[in-house]
Write an enzyme that holds these catalytic residues in place. Structure first.
Site, short mmCIF file in Angstrom:
data_model
loop_
_atom_site.label_atom_id
_atom_site.label_comp_id
_atom_site.label_asym_id
_atom_site.label_seq_id
_atom_site.Cartn_x
_atom_site.Cartn_y
_atom_site.Cartn_z
N GLY A 233 -0.48 -5.98 1.89
CA GLY A 233 -0.19 -4.88 2.79
C GLY A 233 -0.28 -5.37 4.22
N TYR A 234 0.13 -4.52 5.15
CA TYR A 234 0.18 -4.89 6.56
C TYR A 234 -0.70 -3.97 7.39
CZ TYR A 234 3.77 -8.10 5.26
OH TYR A 234 4.42 -9.15 4.68
N LEU A 235 -1.64 -4.58 8.10
CA LEU A 235 -2.42 -3.84 9.09
C LEU A 235 -1.55 -3.58 10.30
CD1 LEU A 235 -5.80 -5.76 8.81
CD2 LEU A 235 -5.34 -3.40 8.07
N GLU B 156 -0.89 -0.11 6.54
CA GLU B 156 0.23 0.82 6.69
C GLU B 156 0.77 1.17 5.31
OE1 GLU B 156 2.93 -1.50 9.05
OE2 GLU B 156 1.71 -1.33 10.85
N ASN C 46 8.94 -9.47 4.26
CA ASN C 46 8.06 -8.59 3.49
C ASN C 46 7.56 -7.41 4.31
OD1 ASN C 46 7.42 -9.69 0.64
ND2 ASN C 46 7.41 -11.51 1.93
#
Length: 156
Positions: free
Chosen positions: A28-30, A82, A144
């Protein structure tokens, strides 16, 4: 701290027969801003935090910093990410002097199969297996971070 990488679509499942390793990746992406992505990744029984900068004009080279963290910490951080977790199986295939990583996406990105190869320089030659298709290195839709916000299943 510099990553030089090319991305390609994959045209057949032949790569699976050639793989020497397979692992599940959840990430996942912060922060998914293209100029500075901050990614949390669990790969098998290891976890990492990675920061990537914006790519150069060719899209092949960018700053990358990565540090191993505990899986427990990564699981907690994934809850802060996110919306849009990436879930995929990665196959590692030895091709000539390189390892090609093929990602078979699932969940929201089901149907997408993409290969990446890391190089020492942008001009470095490498052997292209028969299942390597169109190059998508410069197409941000295949990053990604983009896929986490705009899943493959929603593309028209």
């Amino acid at each position: 701290m510099i990553e030089i990488e090319r991305k390609f679509l994959v045209t057949s499942p032949q790569f699976k027969k050639e793989a020497f390793q397979e692992s599940r990746i959840v990430q996942g992406y912060l922060n998914s801003h293209p100029e500075r992505t901050v990614r949390i990744r669990i790969k098998g029984n290891k976890a990492f935090i990675t920061i990537k900068g914006i790519g150069n004009e060719t899209g092949l080279t960018r700053l990358e910093w990565e540090k191993e963290i505990s899986v427990a910490d990564a699981e907690k951080l994934l809850k802060l990410c996110e919306t849009g977790i990436i879930d995929k199986i990665r196959y590692d295939i030895k091709v000539g002097n390189h390892v090609v990583e093929v990602d078979v996406f699932s969940s929201e990105n089901e149907g997408l199969i993409m290969a990446e190869i890391e190089l020492e320089s942008e001009e470095e030659a490498f052997e292209k297996p028969s299942w390597l298709g169109e190059e998508v290195t410069n197409d941000e839709r295949y990053y990604n971070a983009y896929l986490s916000r705009n899943p493959f299943k929603n593309w028209s």
